[in-house]
Design a protein around this motif. Structure first.
Motif, PDB file in Angstrom:
ATOM      1  N   GLU A   1       0.868  -1.183   0.000  1.00 46.39           N
ATOM      2  CA  GLU A   1       0.000   0.000   0.000  1.00 46.39           C
ATOM      3  C   GLU A   1       0.908   1.236   0.000  1.00 46.39           C
ATOM      4  O   GLU A   1       1.737   1.402   0.902  1.00 46.39           O
ATOM      5  CB  GLU A   1      -0.904   0.003   1.226  1.00 46.39           C
ATOM      6  N   VAL A   2       0.742   2.089  -0.995  1.00 42.49           N
ATOM      7  CA  VAL A   2       1.671   3.194  -1.187  1.00 42.49           C
ATOM      8  C   VAL A   2       1.560   4.250  -0.091  1.00 42.49           C
ATOM      9  O   VAL A   2       2.567   4.719   0.445  1.00 42.49           O
ATOM     10  CB  VAL A   2       1.459   3.840  -2.574  1.00 42.49           C
ATOM     11  N   ALA A   3       0.330   4.642   0.275  1.00 42.94           N
ATOM     12  CA  ALA A   3       0.148   5.736   1.236  1.00 42.94           C
ATOM     13  C   ALA A   3       0.793   5.428   2.595  1.00 42.94           C
ATOM     14  O   ALA A   3       1.578   6.243   3.106  1.00 42.94           O
ATOM     15  CB  ALA A   3      -1.331   6.063   1.394  1.00 42.94           C
ATOM     16  N   PRO A   4       0.514   4.263   3.212  1.00 43.70           N
ATOM     17  CA  PRO A   4       1.200   3.957   4.480  1.00 43.70           C
ATOM     18  C   PRO A   4       2.713   3.856   4.323  1.00 43.70           C
ATOM     19  O   PRO A   4       3.462   4.215   5.236  1.00 43.70           O
ATOM     20  CB  PRO A   4       0.599   2.611   4.901  1.00 43.70           C
TER      21      PRO A   4
ATOM     22  N   GLY B   1       8.095   6.083   5.449  1.00 40.52           N
ATOM     23  CA  GLY B   1       9.297   6.749   4.958  1.00 40.52           C
ATOM     24  C   GLY B   1       9.485   8.116   5.584  1.00 40.52           C
ATOM     25  O   GLY B   1      10.607   8.487   5.967  1.00 40.52           O
ATOM     26  N   LEU B   2       8.389   8.874   5.725  1.00 37.59           N
ATOM     27  CA  LEU B   2       8.476  10.201   6.351  1.00 37.59           C
ATOM     28  C   LEU B   2       8.877  10.090   7.820  1.00 37.59           C
ATOM     29  O   LEU B   2       9.635  10.925   8.331  1.00 37.59           O
ATOM     30  CB  LEU B   2       7.139  10.929   6.214  1.00 37.59           C
ATOM     31  N   ALA B   3       8.378   9.060   8.497  1.00 41.36           N
ATOM     32  CA  ALA B   3       8.755   8.866   9.905  1.00 41.36           C
ATOM     33  C   ALA B   3      10.247   8.591  10.033  1.00 41.36           C
ATOM     34  O   ALA B   3      10.923   9.120  10.928  1.00 41.36           O
ATOM     35  CB  ALA B   3       7.941   7.723  10.514  1.00 41.36           C
ATOM     36  N   LEU B   4      10.783   7.765   9.125  1.00 44.13           N
ATOM     37  CA  LEU B   4      12.219   7.476   9.159  1.00 44.13           C
ATOM     38  C   LEU B   4      13.038   8.714   8.819  1.00 44.13           C
ATOM     39  O   LEU B   4      14.084   8.965   9.433  1.00 44.13           O
ATOM     40  CB  LEU B   4      12.535   6.342   8.184  1.00 44.13           C
TER      41      LEU B   4
ATOM     42  N   TRP C   1       6.437   1.903  12.544  1.00 47.54           N
ATOM     43  CA  TRP C   1       5.993   0.519  12.726  1.00 47.54           C
ATOM     44  C   TRP C   1       4.557   0.325  12.254  1.00 47.54           C
ATOM     45  O   TRP C   1       4.259  -0.565  11.446  1.00 47.54           O
ATOM     46  CB  TRP C   1       6.135   0.127  14.198  1.00 47.54           C
ATOM     47  N   VAL C   2       3.642   1.172  12.748  1.00 48.32           N
ATOM     48  CA  VAL C   2       2.225   1.038  12.384  1.00 48.32           C
ATOM     49  C   VAL C   2       2.049   1.243  10.877  1.00 48.32           C
ATOM     50  O   VAL C   2       1.310   0.501  10.211  1.00 48.32           O
ATOM     51  CB  VAL C   2       1.371   2.047  13.180  1.00 48.32           C
TER      52      VAL C   2
ATOM     53  N   GLY D   1       0.620  -1.304   7.926  1.00 52.62           N
ATOM     54  CA  GLY D   1      -0.441  -0.923   7.010  1.00 52.62           C
ATOM     55  C   GLY D   1      -0.032  -1.011   5.559  1.00 52.62           C
ATOM     56  O   GLY D   1      -0.873  -1.252   4.676  1.00 52.62           O
ATOM     57  N   ALA D   2       1.266  -0.847   5.294  1.00 57.64           N
ATOM     58  CA  ALA D   2       1.753  -0.898   3.916  1.00 57.64           C
ATOM     59  C   ALA D   2       1.871  -2.321   3.396  1.00 57.64           C
ATOM     60  O   ALA D   2       2.003  -2.528   2.189  1.00 57.64           O
ATOM     61  CB  ALA D   2       3.106  -0.202   3.826  1.00 57.64           C
ATOM     62  N   GLY D   3       1.849  -3.307   4.287  1.00 57.90           N
ATOM     63  CA  GLY D   3       1.990  -4.691   3.866  1.00 57.90           C
ATOM     64  C   GLY D   3       3.393  -5.231   3.983  1.00 57.90           C
ATOM     65  O   GLY D   3       3.642  -6.405   3.709  1.00 57.90           O
ATOM     66  N   LEU D   4       4.355  -4.400   4.392  1.00 60.54           N
ATOM     67  CA  LEU D   4       5.717  -4.863   4.643  1.00 60.54           C
ATOM     68  C   LEU D   4       5.789  -5.503   6.020  1.00 60.54           C
ATOM     69  O   LEU D   4       5.019  -5.145   6.921  1.00 60.54           O
ATOM     70  CB  LEU D   4       6.700  -3.694   4.604  1.00 60.54           C
ATOM     71  N   HIS D   5       6.735  -6.432   6.188  1.00 61.21           N
ATOM     72  CA  HIS D   5       6.941  -6.942   7.539  1.00 61.21           C
ATOM     73  C   HIS D   5       7.587  -5.848   8.371  1.00 61.21           C
ATOM     74  O   HIS D   5       8.555  -5.205   7.945  1.00 61.21           O
ATOM     75  CB  HIS D   5       7.821  -8.192   7.545  1.00 61.21           C
ATOM     76  N   ALA D   6       7.073  -5.638   9.560  1.00 60.13           N
ATOM     77  CA  ALA D   6       7.495  -4.490  10.368  1.00 60.13           C
ATOM     78  C   ALA D   6       8.942  -4.571  10.831  1.00 60.13           C
ATOM     79  O   ALA D   6       9.497  -3.572  11.290  1.00 60.13           O
ATOM     80  CB  ALA D   6       6.571  -4.348  11.577  1.00 60.13           C
ATOM     81  N   SER D   7       9.589  -5.741  10.722  1.00 62.72           N
ATOM     82  CA  SER D   7      10.985  -5.854  11.145  1.00 62.72           C
ATOM     83  C   SER D   7      11.884  -4.886  10.381  1.00 62.72           C
ATOM     84  O   SER D   7      12.869  -4.385  10.925  1.00 62.72           O
ATOM     85  CB  SER D   7      11.480  -7.289  10.942  1.00 62.72           C
ATOM     86  N   ILE D   8      11.545  -4.613   9.126  1.00 65.38           N
ATOM     87  CA  ILE D   8      12.380  -3.706   8.342  1.00 65.38           C
ATOM     88  C   ILE D   8      12.322  -2.289   8.900  1.00 65.38           C
ATOM     89  O   ILE D   8      13.306  -1.553   8.889  1.00 65.38           O
ATOM     90  CB  ILE D   8      11.971  -3.740   6.846  1.00 65.38           C
TER      91      ILE D   8
END
Length: 602
Positions: free
Chosen positions: A171-174, A179-182, A207-208, A212-219
């Motif tokens: 999901e692009v938006a999350p 990315g903005l948080a990082l 993390w959240v 929501g984006a569908g990536l595993h949160a470990s990254i």
């Protein structure tokens, strides 16, 4: 090492408990527990996942965040600041990624089973270091650093594989929010924000959003940890904190207490404060809970027999145990033979091979990828059995290699030297006090280091306590990150030629931020030296060689940073405040007295 060995023990206990529970008459309770849904909501906004996902997608983010913090600290102020030390372990790490994946794919070349190649690339850093503490050399500090450096590439690649190869839909938006948080964490670093709260808030947002984006949160956890700043305290910070504390001691008011606490907190980087806070819960709670949630495989009704006949099981075992051992060991050997780099001091080939075998413990990362790689429960089960078998086999193989290396190659401790080399020489060394004093304190120092003796007052307090009973010896260890330290060391030696070493020594520490050539000439004038002679001596190759000899001595004695103290002839480890050093010196004096008494009776 105690923390890591205890964590490894808890991992083993949690894994055995999970297996026993999943194969007991109460196995339905095990499944039901992890299928229980936990929701956190505020109005219409919130997260809802079963406990298994809260562990894998929530708690494990903290684990990878701590790994990222450790890597950033090593790169910024730790062993990896000298990039030359990274060459051999990084080449070895690359070998430990490529060969395991190749071995797995040779046994599982096609179909859904081939999708599990990522299971064998990662190493469980916590479990590896824990087992090293249990089965490795008695002292393995240098090998530990080598393996930690090696797992940097493992962790980064493994998390990238989780985030890219095992993500089906984005999901692009999350993803943009994450990315903005990082980016926000990076900006906080640039702005020198020292409070931990803003960093933690942005990590939670990342993390959240990653979930929501569908990536595993470990990254998100790993990348966030790599961005949190690590730095050594500066002299200015230390002085401000000290002045605040003195003011509070004179006037213990609540406002001064708060200001003092803030200044003390500011001296330690956000990275190290977060590590200090998270290390214990990560090692003692999060990782064992992950093992409890993921190691419970029902092996009844012939399931174990089927798993032992599965190419997935043996692909995982061969990839982790053989692939890691041969890949890391072979790549490290090739790198050293081709003179691309050197092994750390104190680490031998047997140590590397034993550590490579222990790197086959892929537990945490491997189990995580196993749950992501396969849709088939049968393949998941086979992979998990392979991971659990690999833990046992890799640990045993590592233990055997360490025993062989110790017995036949003499490779026992994998640690830095502890003996002062060469010993104190009154004809060469600068000695403050009686040459034949009862106790000896040697300090390797750097005139730009804010923690060295004159900055902290440690040496003064120790000398005041012992009086005529102590001789204090200075040797030079100018660090690469301090551009004026080597010239300042030569200046102290030049003053020493005119009998004013200790006066210049004190003056240099009082003016740590002003050590240019013209500054040193000015200090010579203030101290009443022959300035022209002083300037000629600054250019004398013999004095520069004296400093380099001290640096070589530091290397041979195991000193890697400043200040490094030697109590008598042995390197002091741990805290170096005056109280600790006084206690060590008293113990050394008592031991020496006892040894002399035995000799006299003989």
């Amino acid at each position: 090492m105690h923390l890591e060995s205890t964590s490894a023990t808890l991992l083993v206990i949690a894994s055995l408990l999970a297996l026993a529970w999943a194969n007991s008459p109460w196995s339905h309770g095990y499944e039901h527990l992890w299928e229980t849904v936990l929701s956190v909501r505020l109005g219409d906004v919130g997260l809802s996942m079963d406990l298994h996902h809260w562990v894998n997608d929530g708690l494990m983010v903290v684990f990878f965040f701590v790994v990222g913090l450790e890597v950033r600290r090593e790169l910024a102020v730790g062993e990896l600041t000298d990039r030359r030390r990274m060459v051999v372990p990084l080449i070895a790490g690359a070998g430990g990624l490529a060969l395991p994946a190749l071995i797995y794919l040779l046994l599982n070349p096609s179909g859904e089973a081939a999708h599990g190649w990522g299971i064998v690339i990662g190493t469980d850093t916590a479990f590896l270091l824990g087992m090293l503490a249990l089965v490795g050399p008695a002292v393995s500090t240098q090998l530990r650093i080598f393996l930690l450096t090696l797992t940097v590439i493992d962790d980064i690649v493994a998390v990238s594989v989780i985030g890219v190869a095992y993500t089906e839909h984005l999901e692009v938006a999350p993803l943009l929010v994450a990315g903005l948080a990082l980016v926000g964490i990076f900006v906080l670093d640039r702005m020198k924000v020292w409070r931990a709260g803003p960093y933690v808030l942005l990590v939670l947002i990342a993390w959240v959003a990653t979930l929501g984006a569908g990536l595993h949160a470990s990254i998100a956890g790993m990348l966030a940890g790599l961005l949190v700043p690590a730095a050594e305290p500066t002299r200015a910070q230390m002085e401000v904190a000290t002045s605040r504390f003195r003011a509070f001691r004179q006037s213990p008011l609540p406002t001064l207490q708060r200001e003092t606490r803030d200044e003390l907190t500011r001296t330690i980087s956000v990275n190290e404060r977060l590590q200090e806070t998270l290390h214990v819960p990560t090692s003692y709670l999060i990782v064992p809970v992950f093992a409890l949630a993921n190691a419970g495989v029902d092996l009844r009704d012939g399931v174990l027999g089927e798993a032992l006949r599965s190419p997935v099981t043996w692909g995982v075992v061969a990839g982790l145990v053989l692939g890691k051992t041969l890949g890391i060991g072979g790549a490290a050997y090739a790198a050293t033979r081709l003179r691309l780099g050197r092994l750390p001091q104190g680490v031998g080939g047997g140590h590397v091979l034993g550590g490579a075998a222990l790197s086959g413990i892929g537990f945490t990362v491997a189990l995580l990828i196993a749950t992501l790689a396969f849709d088939s429960e049968t393949l998941q089960r086979d992979a998990i059995v392979g991971v659990l078998l690999s833990v046992v086999l890799a640990s045993v193989l590592g233990w055997v290699i360490f025993q062989v290396a110790a017995r036949f190659l003499g490779q026992r401790d994998a640690a830095l030297p502890k003996l002062l080399t060469p010993p104190v020489d009154p004809e060469r060394d600068h000695i403050y006090g009686d040459v034949d004093a009862e106790v000896t304190l040697v300090e390797y120092l750097d005139y730009e280091c804010p923690f060295c003796a004159r900055a902290t007052g440690t040496a003064n307090e120790v000398r005041d306590y012992f009086g005529s009973r102590i001789r204090y010896v200075v040797r030079h260890l100018p660090l690469p990150q301090h551009p004026h330290a080597e010239l300042a060391a030569v200046a102290a030696e030049a003053a020493g030629r005119q009998g004013r070493f200790w006066e210049m020594h004190k003056h240099l520490f009082e003016h740590q931020n002003q050590l240019e050539h013209k500054d040193l000439a000015g200090y010579a004038g203030v101290l009443g030296l022959d300035v022209e002679q002083f300037l000629r001596d600054l250019e004398d190759p013999a004095l520069a060689e004296h400093v380099r000899e001290d640096m070589a001595s530091a290397n041979d004695s195991g000193a890697r940073g400043t200040p490094t103290f030697f109590v008598g002839t042995h390197r002091h480890e741990g805290r170096y405040d005056a109280r600790t050093l006084i206690a060590e010196l008293e113990r050394d004096a008592t031991g020496e007295t006892a040894r002399l008494g035995v000799r006299s009776r003989r």
